[in-house]
Structures are given as structure tokens and as C-alpha cells.
Scaffold this active site. Structure first.
Site, PDB file in Angstrom:
ATOM      1  CB  VAL A  63      -0.929   0.014   1.244  1.00 16.31           C
ATOM      2  CG1 VAL A  63      -1.714   1.321   1.319  1.00 16.31           C
ATOM      3  CG2 VAL A  63      -1.895  -1.163   1.205  1.00 16.31           C
ATOM      4  CB  ALA A  87       4.869   2.501   1.022  1.00 15.07           C
ATOM      5  CE  LYS A  88       5.164  -1.396   8.052  1.00 14.84           C
ATOM      6  NZ  LYS A  88       6.104  -0.536   8.800  1.00 14.84           N
ATOM      7  N   GLY A  89       4.065  -2.966   3.348  1.00 21.81           N
ATOM      8  CA  GLY A  89       3.745  -4.198   2.635  1.00 21.81           C
ATOM      9  C   GLY A  89       3.688  -5.336   3.616  1.00 21.81           C
TER      10      GLY A  89
END
Ligand code: NAD
Length: 427
Positions: A71, A116-118
Site C-alpha cells: 500500500v 508505504a507498507k507491505g
């Protein structure tokens, strides 16, 4: 008449953590009198990617399929940046909430990134090294179009480490045909990783302790510290606290919790975990129930594991006068006023654990320039950025008569809003 489409539909990323992130954002945006159009835009991520993919287990005939996410919350100020987590309960809502937190964090310390992050929904402790490598390479292949040194730069988070970053860097580089170290941070130094990145989050966190202690008249020599989570953040926070003269009297991970009122030997605990992966079986103190870690009598508490652990009930029992949030989102929003009323100085995640992304930023800059800095330069610049951010946030808190979380978010959200207003709406 404005059509509030974003708010009308069920949000794909609905989850408890996202609701928390949103209600905190709404509260602060309201208090700041933030432009309503900007506020609406910032409530949702700009890009959210869901992938499913298979990987082969070590038993070659077995193939398992898993969910993965990436995201990107705001793409306004430069590339996006944020960790990748492997955990059994990762979902789109959690990743979206953490991406939003990353946006504020980068803006608070003044880095040129959006958040962001995943994540991959998988238990990293169930995976062999070979399985973890296959999961990582396939996940990278699935998200390859949205990452890159000028697009989105992943880093380690829960369940991932330097080795996972090396596999991501290798998979990406194989695809584009040349080495691209700047595609991830938190890599091994041999691949362009920065010295001092591994320790950066824990050390950056504890570098704020002396100044926080001044605000609570706490003498650090012999001060009692309790830490939940003994991974990347928790271990190095413990080590840094000991260097300041504190006694770390309680540590825990997902397998065990240990209490020793005369101070746990942190180096021994670190070697034990390096060898055995987990704390279970470590004999440096009395084994206590993991749920009791926050009930220990102490001066400083550091949640450095998962989100949502400081519930109102936990907050009621806390004896510490300072809480440094190493984990992302460790405090439930209903617990904040309780801590505030008790006089606990809460240094919020978006400020306290920003040391990791700050040294990640240094690593990215060094990779892009192929020019590497010394450890002492990195440590000095990290300390300067963290302490400056703390002072700025503290002065906003004093001026606005509010807590550090609200003040930090006011600072971060203002910077992002200014950038959005300056760019305008396309087309
Ligand atoms: P890690 O995987 O290295 O360590 C996580 C630790 O938490 C492990 O010791 C694990 O056993 C423990 N843990 C997991 N579930 C637990 C539970 N239910 N109870 C007690 N302990 C539990 O992860 P990390 O990189 O140290 O990240 C920890 C937290 O810090 C996360 O919230 C992460 O988002 C945040 N954070 C990490 C970084 C970074 O640079 N690594 C930067 C900023 C924030």
C-alpha cells in the site's frame, strides 16, 4: 453539491487498526482546521495492491498459496517508503493503516518520502530459510511494477530482516538486468546496506530517553526498563538502555517473558536469541506470563512488538512514567487519555521509532550516490534529526497544550497538506 464517494462506500481496507489510524487523523485534522478537501484525500491510500501467490514447501509436492499486500499512502513528496512484514494476521487494513503512519512519520522527521507498507500473511516462524526465500522472491515478482528506487523503497519490519531485503534486491536486479541496491534499505552492508541501520530503530528510540527523562525528573542511572518484543527493535533498544545506565528488568517475545529485578544480561539474551530464534528457554531470570510484562514495576516501558497491546486496562496498571513506542500503533486510542491523566510521557511511534526510516533514508542516499558514510557520521546525523524532531514536537505540544502524539501528527500532517496544496489537483 459535493458527492462524498470515498466515504459512502465500504472501505476495502476496513480493520480495527485502520479505524484507529483514521480516528486519530480525523481528531487531529479537526483540531488543526485542516482544509476539508485535503483531509478527505488523506484519509485513504493512493494505491493499494493485493496479490495472491503460490510457493513450494520444502516437501516438494506441497504448494501453498498466500496473500500479499503493498500500500502506498501518499505519492506527493517523492517516492514512498515503508517496511514489509511477515505475520500470520497481516491484512489489507493493517497494511493501509501502517502506510498512513509512515506518511506522518517521514513528514515529522523531514524525509522526502510518502508512506508505504507491505506484508505477506504467513507465519515466518513456520518457514525454513529456503521457504522464506521462495516466498520473498515470488512476492517481489508480484509487486515488482510498483517498487523501485524512485517509486517505492521497501525495508524490514516484523518477520523480515537483512537477508529478506537481500533477496528482494536480487530478485528486482535480476528482472531489470543490473544491480539496483537502492530498491530496498536495511540490506547487508556487503550489498550497499548502511552501517548502523540494523540498530537504528532501537538506538534512535532510546536516544530520546535522556531528554524525555528531563521532562519527568527521572534519573536514568539504575532506572528500570521493561521491553515487550525482543526482535530488531527490542534488542537494540535494550542494549542502548543499558549503555545509558538503565537496568532492563523485563523482556518478552511471543514465546516467553523473563523478569529479573537486578537487571537482565542483555548481551546473553541476544546471543541466546541469535542461536535459538526465540527467548523460550533463556535462563536469565524468572519466567513470567507474557500478559504480565506490562504489570512489572518500572520507570520506562517500551512496547516493541505488535500493535494494540496498550489497552485501557493495561494503561491503568502501568507504573512507568515514560513510554517509548517502539512498535507501530501499540496504544489503543482509548488508552491515550488514561496515560495522559496518569502523567505518563508517551513518546509516540511516529516520532519515537523514526530512527529506522531515517537511517534507511541515509542508506538510500548513499546507494544513489555510491558514496558511503562512516558509522560516526550516521550516528551523529541520526541523533541530530531525532532530537530536533523531538524538540519541535515538544514545543508544539507546549504551545497547543496537548500531548506529544497530537503535536507530532499536527507537524506531520501540516507538511503533507502544504505539499498537496502546492502541487494542486491534476488535471
Ligand atoms: P522483529 O520481527 O524483528 O521482532 C518482533 C518481536 O516481537 C519478536 O521478538 C517477536 O517474538 C515479538 N512478538 C511478536 N508477537 C508478540 C506478542 N504477541 N507478544 C510479545 N512479543 C511478540 O520485528 P521488529 O522489526 O523488531 O519490529 C517490531 C515492531 O517495531 C513492529 O511493530 C514494527 O512495525 C516496528 N518498527 C520496526 C522498525 C524496524 O526498523 N525494524 C522500524 C519502525 C517500527
Amino acid at each position: 453539491m459535493k458527492r462524498e464517494i470515498l466515504n459512502d462506500v465500504t472501505r476495502e481496507w476496513d480493520s480495527k487498526l485502520y479505524d484507529e489510524a483514521l480516528s486519530t487523523f480525523d481528531r487531529v485534522a479537526d483540531r488543526m482546521g485542516l482544509d476539508a478537501n485535503i483531509a478527505e484525500r488523506l484519509r485513504v491510500p493512493q494505491r493499494a495492491m493485493v496479490v495472491t501467490f503460490p510457493y513450494r514447501l520444502d516437501d516438494y509436492s506441497e504448494v501453498e498459496s498466500v496473500f500479499g499486500y503493498r500500500v502506498q499512502h501518499v505519492l506527493t513528496m517523492g517516492p514512498t517508503k515503508g517496511g514489509i512484514r511477515y505475520a500470520p494476521d497481516v491484512n489489507l487494513g493493517e497494511v493501509a493503516a501502517l502506510a498512513m503512519l509512515m506518511t506522518w512519520k517521514c513528514a515529522i522527521v523531514g524525509l522526502p518520502f510518502g508512506g508505504a507498507k507491505g506484508g505477506v500473511r504467513i507465519n515466518p516462524f513456520d518457514l525454513s530459510r529456503a521457504e522464506k526465500q521462495r516466498v520473498t522472491r515470488r512476492y517481489t515478482a508480484e509487486i515488482i511494477n510498483v517498487i523501485g528506487p524512485n517509486k517505492d523503497i521497501p525495508a524490514p519490519d516484523m518477520g523480515t530482516d537483512e537477508q529478506v531485503m537481500a533477496w528482494i534486491m536480487d530478485t528486482y536486479s535480476q528482472q531489470v538486468g543490473h544491480s539496483v541496491p537502492a530498491v530496498v534499505t536495511g540490506k547487508p552492508p556487503a550489498l550497499g546496506g548502511s552501517v548502523a541501520r540494523r540498530e537504528a530503530t532501537g538506538r534512535g528510540l532510546v536516544s530520546l530517553l535522556p531528554v524525555a527523562a528531563l521532562h519527568r525528573d527521572l534519573k536514568l542511572d539504575g532506572a528500570k526498563v521493561v521491553i515487550q518484543g525482543f526482535g530488531n527493535v527490542g534488542k537494540y533498544a535494550a542494549l542502548a538502555a543499558v549503555e545509558l545506565g538503565c537496568k532492563v528488568i523485563g523482556i518478552s517475545d511471543h514465546t516467553a517473558a523473563v523478569h529479573n529485578d537486578s537487571g537482565i544480561d542483555i548481551e546473553a539474551a541476544m546471543s541466546y536469541v541469535d542461536k535459538n530464534r526465540v527467548l523460550e528457554g533463556f535462563e536469565g531470570g524468572d519466567v513470567i506470563d507474557g500478559g504480565d510484562i506490562f504489570k512489572l514495576d518500572c520507570d520506562v516501558v517500551i512496547p516493541a512488538a505488535i500493535g494494540g497491546v496498550i489497552t485501557p486496562e493495561v494503561a491503568e496498571h502501568l507504573t512507568a512514567s515514560i513510554m517509548l513506542e517502539g512498535a507501530n500503533g501499540p496504544t489503543a486510542s482509548e488508552a491515550d487519555p488514561i496515560l495522559h491523566d496518569k502523567g505518563v510521557l508517551v513518546v509516540p511511534d511516529v516520532l519515537a521509532n523514526a530512527g529506522g526510516v531515517t537511517v534507511s533514508y541515509f542508506e538510500w542516499v548513499q546507494d544513489l550516490q555510491n558514496y558511503f558514510w562512516s558509522e560516526s557520521e550516521i550516528v551523529a546525523r541520526l541523533r541530530e534529526i531525532m532530537n530536533r524532531a523531538f524538540d519541535e514536537v515538544m514545543s508544539i505540544a507546549t504551545r497547543e497544550k496537548t500531548d506529544l502524539r497530537t503535536a507530532a501528527l499536527m507537524k506531520g500532517i501540516r507538511r503533507v497538506a502544504d505539499a498537496k496544496l502546492a502541487r494542486g489537483v491534476f488535471p
